[in-house]
Each structure stands twice: as C-alpha cells, then as structure tokens.
Design an enzyme around this catalytic site. Structure first.
Site, short mmCIF file in Angstrom:
data_model
loop_
_atom_site.label_atom_id
_atom_site.label_comp_id
_atom_site.label_asym_id
_atom_site.label_seq_id
_atom_site.Cartn_x
_atom_site.Cartn_y
_atom_site.Cartn_z
N SER A 1 14.78 -40.15 28.60
CA SER A 1 15.98 -39.34 28.52
C SER A 1 16.90 -39.65 29.68
O SER A 1 16.46 -39.98 30.79
CB SER A 1 15.60 -37.85 28.56
OG SER A 1 16.75 -37.04 28.75
N TYR B 1 11.38 -31.09 33.27
CA TYR B 1 11.61 -32.15 32.29
C TYR B 1 12.18 -33.40 32.96
O TYR B 1 11.74 -34.52 32.71
CB TYR B 1 12.56 -31.63 31.22
CG TYR B 1 12.93 -32.61 30.14
CD1 TYR B 1 12.00 -32.99 29.17
CD2 TYR B 1 14.21 -33.15 30.07
CE1 TYR B 1 12.36 -33.89 28.16
CE2 TYR B 1 14.57 -34.04 29.08
CZ TYR B 1 13.64 -34.41 28.12
OH TYR B 1 13.98 -35.29 27.12
#
Length: 253
Positions: free
Chosen positions: A139, A152
């Site tokens: 990501s 995250y």
C-alpha cells in the site's frame, strides 16, 4: 494477454475485492487458481468457463498457512508457480487509544501472514526446475502514511522491506516483488470515498482517476510471467502517480 497455461497460482484473500479480480485475471490467462479466505464465498472467482478452487484458512496462524500452501499445491498437481499475498487491510483507528490487541491483529494480517505463506511456498518453488514468483500486495500507506493508519502503515512498510530482503535470499529460483497500490475503487470501499463515489478524490491523482482492481491484477500478471523474468526485489507503483501535492492544489488558479 499473457499466457500462463499450466501455471499453478495461489491468491490469498482471493474471494472478493481486488483478490477476486486477480484470481479471475489469472484464470483468463490459463492458470489453475486456488483462492483462500476464512469464509467460503457463495460464488468463487471464475472466468472463461473456469473456476478457482477454494480453501478455508486463517493465514495469521503459521500452521494454517503451511496447510494452505501444501493443500493448494496438492489440488494443482503438486505445483505452485505463483503466490499472490493479497490478504490484508485495516479499519482506521486512533493510535492514541487503540488497543494492543488491535495492533497485533493488524500486524499479523499485513506482515506476519505474508511471511507465513511465503515460507512454505518458497520450499515448493525452490524444488521446481522453473522456480516461482511471489507477489506481495502493499500500500502507498507504507511510504505516505495517513491519519488513523499507524499500525497498518508500519506493517505495510515492513512488507516492502521484507520483499527486498527475501529477494536477496531466495533468488535466483524464486522471484519476490512488491506492488504499491494507491486508492483502489472497489464496491466494498466506495463508501469511504465520499458521496460522489470518489470523483473529488480522483481529481487529486495525476491520472485523474482512482485505480480499478484490474489495474492491480494486470501488474500481478506481469510480475508472474516470463516478461519479468529478470525482475526481483522490485516495487511496482500502481497508484496513478500518487497524489498531487497540497501546496499545488491550494495555490493553483
């Protein structure tokens, strides 16, 4: 279309969203595909009259990950040519108040689970004359953190470094690459992008649109096939050029 006829592919988190489109893309390319998830889908990914097979697994558990990889290889004639570590994600959470348990679960899913699956996959691939390819879906948060994504972000940053480390250790038989995804417009995530379906956000991206899951799937197809035979330890950015800097947005006419 890249021809991957006869290749054996495992896609984690491949029952919905980006993972399902990745699975369908490999099916169209002629590959045999196994997908995994914690719950069996009503309809597994399918394309061109061919359907992916499903195995239930919680890959946050190392033993379950080994069983998954071995089970997938058994279903596909004892082979495993491509692993796509797609499973991941996280809801937003305030770093000041989030529980230790939450942080552990996010790191388990986004960093530890890819390693748990990659390790037995590498064992199979190293024994094959053709080796194999492992693709980690990352990501943009790994390099451009957003508020509410501390755990995250840390896990995805680790996944990127982990990819490069494995490329050093497992080459030349096994290639390991990373895809940095930007904002991807999926049905499940549409509500996160505003009432206009992400139109305003798209204006902040140089390509003037959010990514479609197919964009990510196409990148996987490239990294899995012979066109990328000399590519390992790479980070392929599939984010439409990132985001236009705020200082430009507020000063332009």
């Amino acid at each position: 279309m890249v021809d991957l006829s006869g290749r054996a592919v495992l896609v984690t988190g491949g029952t919905k969203g980006i993972g399902a489109v990745i699975a369908e893309t490999f099916l169209r390319a002629g590959a045999d595909v196994v997908v995994c998830g914690r719950n069996e889908p009503e309809k597994p990914p399918s394309a061109d009259g061919r359907t992916a097979r499903f195995l239930s697994a919680d890959i946050r558990d190392a033993n379950a990950a080994v069983e998954l990889v071995n089970g997938a290889a058994e279903l596909m004639g004892g082979r495993l040519d491509v692993l796509v570590n797609n499973a991941g994600g996280s809801p937003d959470a305030d770093a000041a108040t989030v529980s230790p348990r939450f942080v552990e679960r996010i790191v388990q899913l986004n960093l530890l689970a890819p390693f748990y699956v990659a390790q037995p996959a590498n064992k199979i691939m190293q024994a094959q004359p053709e080796g194999g390819s492992i693709i980690n879906i990352g990501s943009v948060s790994a390099v451009d953190p957003q508020p509410g994504t501390a755990a995250y972000t840390a896990a995805k940053a680790g996944l990127l470094a982990f990819t490069k480390a494995l490329a050093l250790e497992w080459s030349p038989k096994v290639r390991i690459n990373h895809i940095t995804t930007g904002l991807v417009l999926t049905e499940a995530a549409a509500h996160n992008y505003g009432e206009d379906g992400g139109a305003t956000i798209a204006g902040l991206i140089p390509m003037d649109r959010m990514a479609d899951p197919q964009d990510v799937a196409n990148a996987c197809l490239f990294l899995a096939g012979d066109l990328s035979s000399y590519v390992t330890g790479a980070d392929l950015a599939v984010h439409g050029g990132g985001e236009i800097p705020a200082r430009y947005m507020v000063t332009r006419d």
